[in-house]
Motif scaffolding. Sequence first.
Motif, mmCIF file in Angstrom:
data_model
loop_
_atom_site.group_PDB
_atom_site.id
_atom_site.type_symbol
_atom_site.label_atom_id
_atom_site.label_comp_id
_atom_site.label_asym_id
_atom_site.label_seq_id
_atom_site.Cartn_x
_atom_site.Cartn_y
_atom_site.Cartn_z
ATOM 1 N N GLU A 72 0.851 -1.200 0.000
ATOM 2 C CA GLU A 72 0.000 0.000 0.000
ATOM 3 C C GLU A 72 0.883 1.245 0.000
ATOM 4 N N LEU A 73 1.217 1.731 -1.192
ATOM 5 C CA LEU A 73 1.996 2.956 -1.348
ATOM 6 C C LEU A 73 1.018 4.108 -1.526
ATOM 7 N N ARG A 74 0.970 4.970 -0.532
ATOM 8 C CA ARG A 74 0.004 6.078 -0.543
ATOM 9 C C ARG A 74 0.716 7.404 -0.298
ATOM 10 N N VAL A 75 0.096 8.468 -0.763
ATOM 11 C CA VAL A 75 0.639 9.802 -0.540
ATOM 12 C C VAL A 75 -0.062 10.438 0.664
ATOM 13 N N GLY A 76 0.715 11.180 1.418
ATOM 14 C CA GLY A 76 0.166 11.896 2.570
ATOM 15 C C GLY A 76 0.881 13.222 2.750
ATOM 16 N N THR A 77 0.259 14.117 3.516
ATOM 17 C CA THR A 77 0.827 15.436 3.775
ATOM 18 C C THR A 77 1.382 15.483 5.194
ATOM 19 N N ILE A 78 2.626 15.941 5.313
ATOM 20 C CA ILE A 78 3.239 16.081 6.626
ATOM 21 C C ILE A 78 2.568 17.247 7.346
ATOM 22 N N LEU A 79 1.982 16.952 8.504
ATOM 23 C CA LEU A 79 1.348 17.993 9.318
ATOM 24 C C LEU A 79 2.336 18.621 10.289
ATOM 25 N N LYS A 80 3.234 17.776 10.820
ATOM 26 C CA LYS A 80 4.154 18.264 11.842
ATOM 27 C C LYS A 80 5.426 17.414 11.816
ATOM 28 N N ALA A 81 6.565 18.068 12.049
ATOM 29 C CA ALA A 81 7.850 17.384 12.184
ATOM 30 C C ALA A 81 8.478 17.823 13.494
ATOM 31 N N GLU A 82 8.897 16.838 14.292
ATOM 32 C CA GLU A 82 9.514 17.123 15.589
ATOM 33 C C GLU A 82 10.871 16.429 15.663
ATOM 34 N N ASP A 83 11.786 17.009 16.433
ATOM 35 C CA ASP A 83 13.060 16.357 16.674
ATOM 36 C C ASP A 83 12.831 15.047 17.414
ATOM 37 N N PHE A 84 13.712 14.088 17.195
ATOM 38 C CA PHE A 84 13.607 12.771 17.830
ATOM 39 C C PHE A 84 14.965 12.446 18.466
ATOM 40 N N PRO A 85 15.293 13.103 19.589
ATOM 41 C CA PRO A 85 16.616 12.929 20.199
ATOM 42 C C PRO A 85 16.863 11.520 20.749
ATOM 43 N N GLU A 86 15.812 10.754 21.025
ATOM 44 C CA GLU A 86 15.973 9.409 21.577
ATOM 45 C C GLU A 86 16.448 8.395 20.527
ATOM 46 N N HIS A 113 19.607 15.532 7.751
ATOM 47 C CA HIS A 113 20.755 16.109 7.055
ATOM 48 C C HIS A 113 20.347 16.972 5.868
ATOM 49 N N LEU A 114 19.223 16.669 5.249
ATOM 50 C CA LEU A 114 18.822 17.402 4.044
ATOM 51 C C LEU A 114 17.602 18.292 4.232
ATOM 52 N N TYR A 115 16.841 18.083 5.321
ATOM 53 C CA TYR A 115 15.582 18.810 5.487
ATOM 54 C C TYR A 115 15.513 19.458 6.869
ATOM 55 N N LYS A 116 15.020 20.694 6.896
ATOM 56 C CA LYS A 116 14.744 21.366 8.167
ATOM 57 C C LYS A 116 13.301 21.076 8.532
ATOM 58 N N LYS A 117 13.031 20.879 9.820
ATOM 59 C CA LYS A 117 11.670 20.508 10.223
ATOM 60 C C LYS A 117 10.657 21.580 9.871
ATOM 61 N N GLU A 118 11.064 22.832 9.830
ATOM 62 C CA GLU A 118 10.151 23.921 9.477
ATOM 63 C C GLU A 118 9.700 23.830 8.022
ATOM 64 N N ASP A 119 10.551 23.261 7.151
ATOM 65 C CA ASP A 119 10.242 23.168 5.726
ATOM 66 C C ASP A 119 9.395 21.950 5.381
ATOM 67 N N LEU A 120 9.258 20.995 6.303
ATOM 68 C CA LEU A 120 8.551 19.751 6.010
ATOM 69 C C LEU A 120 7.036 19.876 6.104
ATOM 70 N N SER A 121 6.548 20.770 6.948
ATOM 71 C CA SER A 121 5.107 20.926 7.117
ATOM 72 C C SER A 121 4.446 21.320 5.797
ATOM 73 N N GLY A 122 3.438 20.545 5.380
ATOM 74 C CA GLY A 122 2.727 20.803 4.123
ATOM 75 C C GLY A 122 3.290 20.040 2.938
ATOM 76 N N LEU A 123 4.440 19.365 3.102
ATOM 77 C CA LEU A 123 5.041 18.597 2.012
ATOM 78 C C LEU A 123 4.347 17.245 1.879
ATOM 79 N N GLN A 124 3.993 16.874 0.649
ATOM 80 C CA GLN A 124 3.402 15.559 0.411
ATOM 81 C C GLN A 124 4.529 14.551 0.196
ATOM 82 N N VAL A 125 4.373 13.360 0.813
ATOM 83 C CA VAL A 125 5.383 12.310 0.718
ATOM 84 C C VAL A 125 4.722 10.977 0.415
ATOM 85 N N LEU A 126 5.508 10.037 -0.085
ATOM 86 C CA LEU A 126 5.042 8.689 -0.370
ATOM 87 C C LEU A 126 5.312 7.807 0.847
ATOM 88 N N CYS A 127 4.317 7.015 1.235
ATOM 89 C CA CYS A 127 4.438 6.162 2.426
ATOM 90 C C CYS A 127 3.972 4.741 2.129
#
Length: 171
Positions: A72-86, A113-127
């Motif tokens: 099931e390869l589906r597209v979705g929109t990133i609503l929020k990106a948070e750091d994951f220090p753990e 390494h390539l994306y800032k979390k502020e730039d990810l919100s609203g980006l559509q990605v394949l999942c």
Amino acid sequence: MLPAISGMSGKKEGGSHEGRIRLRAVRRTAPGSTARLAVAGRWRKLWRPGLVLSLNLFFMQQITWQDFEKVELRVGTILKAEDFPEAKKPSYKLTIDLGADIGIKKSSAQIMHLYKKEDLSGLQVLCVCNFPPKQIANFFSEVLTCGFYLPTGEVVLVFPTQSVLNGSKLA
């Protein structure tokens, strides 16, 4: 050196001689230098580095069309990106809207390494939506966010070039 590839063998082509070769390992070399391949216990020079890719494709397990349809390869929109220090490797916790049928899911992605979390919100990605949840540290990743590895190890996200409806299946 790459780890040994156990149990993989292939037939030499040509004539009536059908000898078998056994791939044991591939030595990594500096970019532009000659790669080496272990064949029958001896290191052999590859006359062109692209041959390693050809050998990988030759020994790649093939799937049927029915197997592919199960993914099931589906597209979705990133609503929020948070750091994951753990996480052991630098990662973000992503919240992704995959449409009305699937809903909002969480994913861990090693893309710092390539994306800032502020730039990810609203980006559509394949999942990939039908893997079982995977625990990463204290977090459960519910979908796999797809990307391509660069030779340097960074991940480039896969996304549509035009906006599509969340939950749309890859054709």
